[in-house]
Write an enzyme that holds these catalytic residues in place. Structure first.
Site, mmCIF file in Angstrom:
data_model
loop_
_atom_site.group_PDB
_atom_site.id
_atom_site.type_symbol
_atom_site.label_atom_id
_atom_site.label_comp_id
_atom_site.label_asym_id
_atom_site.label_seq_id
_atom_site.Cartn_x
_atom_site.Cartn_y
_atom_site.Cartn_z
ATOM 1 N N TYR A 138 0.812 -1.207 0.000
ATOM 2 C CA TYR A 138 0.000 0.000 0.000
ATOM 3 C C TYR A 138 0.853 1.268 0.000
ATOM 4 O O TYR A 138 0.620 2.177 -0.811
ATOM 5 C CB TYR A 138 -0.968 -0.022 1.182
ATOM 6 C CG TYR A 138 -1.992 1.088 1.153
ATOM 7 C CD1 TYR A 138 -2.611 1.471 -0.028
ATOM 8 C CD2 TYR A 138 -2.351 1.760 2.316
ATOM 9 C CE1 TYR A 138 -3.551 2.487 -0.054
ATOM 10 C CE2 TYR A 138 -3.283 2.782 2.300
ATOM 11 C CZ TYR A 138 -3.881 3.137 1.112
ATOM 12 O OH TYR A 138 -4.794 4.151 1.092
ATOM 13 N N GLU A 145 1.678 6.507 -6.968
ATOM 14 C CA GLU A 145 0.558 7.299 -7.470
ATOM 15 C C GLU A 145 0.858 8.793 -7.387
ATOM 16 O O GLU A 145 0.704 9.533 -8.371
ATOM 17 C CB GLU A 145 -0.706 6.976 -6.671
ATOM 18 C CG GLU A 145 -1.268 5.583 -6.940
ATOM 19 C CD GLU A 145 -2.465 5.276 -6.054
ATOM 20 O OE1 GLU A 145 -3.155 6.229 -5.628
ATOM 21 O OE2 GLU A 145 -2.720 4.088 -5.785
#
Length: 209
Positions: free
Chosen positions: A151, A158
């Site tokens: 994660y 991102e």
């Protein structure tokens, strides 16, 4: 009473099919990404071109999970599904597909690998649960443990890709991306704490079962 049972059975059949279909899509992404790195040119620059089609299909299909939360098909809070999926859809269509100049960036490879490994585990977990009514302990552990590493990698990739694409954006796109990036600040702790709490609850229950 019969109608409730029928509705529950139909829900399980639908969710089984949904999870296995999307699992297959992400498995294709992972296989093609690994093949591009290990069997193809060996360069990260070839990864996006190799995975584009199944990536677009698999990630777009996740929009259905917002509806699943709203309709009560699954227990995930709507806020969690909405924040995770909307951000990923923006990265997939608003950044990767819109700006070809970022597609060969090394952050794309880390993003695709972190996404695909996570989703192969997640969809196989829920597919197994909906199809057979249970899941093996090793898959349960992977589902609620691998996010601890994947994660943060996905999040940094991102945000990094948004910044890489910003010089190519028009003014409205630039400010929209800047606003979205600021949402990662409160969004990441919220989602990470949610997953930590879920991990503790699920793994503790598995030990006492």
């Amino acid at each position: 009473m019969a109608s409730r049972a029928g509705g529950s059975a139909a829900r399980r059949v639908y969710l089984s099919l949904y999870n296995w279909v999307v699992f297959f899509g992400w498995a294709q992404v992972l296989y093609r990404a690994a093949s591009a790195l290990l069997l193809g040119s060996g360069s990260h620059e070839a990864v996006y071109a190799a995975v584009e089609q199944p990536l677009l299909l698999a990630q777009t299909a996740a929009f259905m999970e917002i509806l699943h939360s709203i309709l009560g098909f699954v227990k995930s809070p709507v806020s969690v599904s909405l924040s995770q999926i909307s951000g990923r859809l923006y990265l997939t269509w608003g950044i990767l597909w819109t700006f070809p100049e970022v597609q060969s960036h090394i952050l794309v490879t880390s993003l695709i690998l972190s996404w695909s490994v996570t989703e192969v585990i997640r969809y196989s977990f829920f597919g197994t649960r909906e199809t057979f009514g249970f899941e093996p302990s090793w898959l349960l552990w992977l589902r609620y443990s691998t996010f601890l590493v994947l994660y943060p990698i996905g999040l940094l990739s991102e945000v990094g890709l948004i910044f890489v694409a910003m010089p190519s954006m028009k003014v409205t796109q630039y400010y929209a991306s800047a606003v979205l990036t600021t949402l990662y600040v409160p969004g990441f702790p919220y989602l990470f704490r949610y997953m930590l709490a879920k991990r503790k609850k699920v793994l503790s229950a598995a030990k006492t079962a």
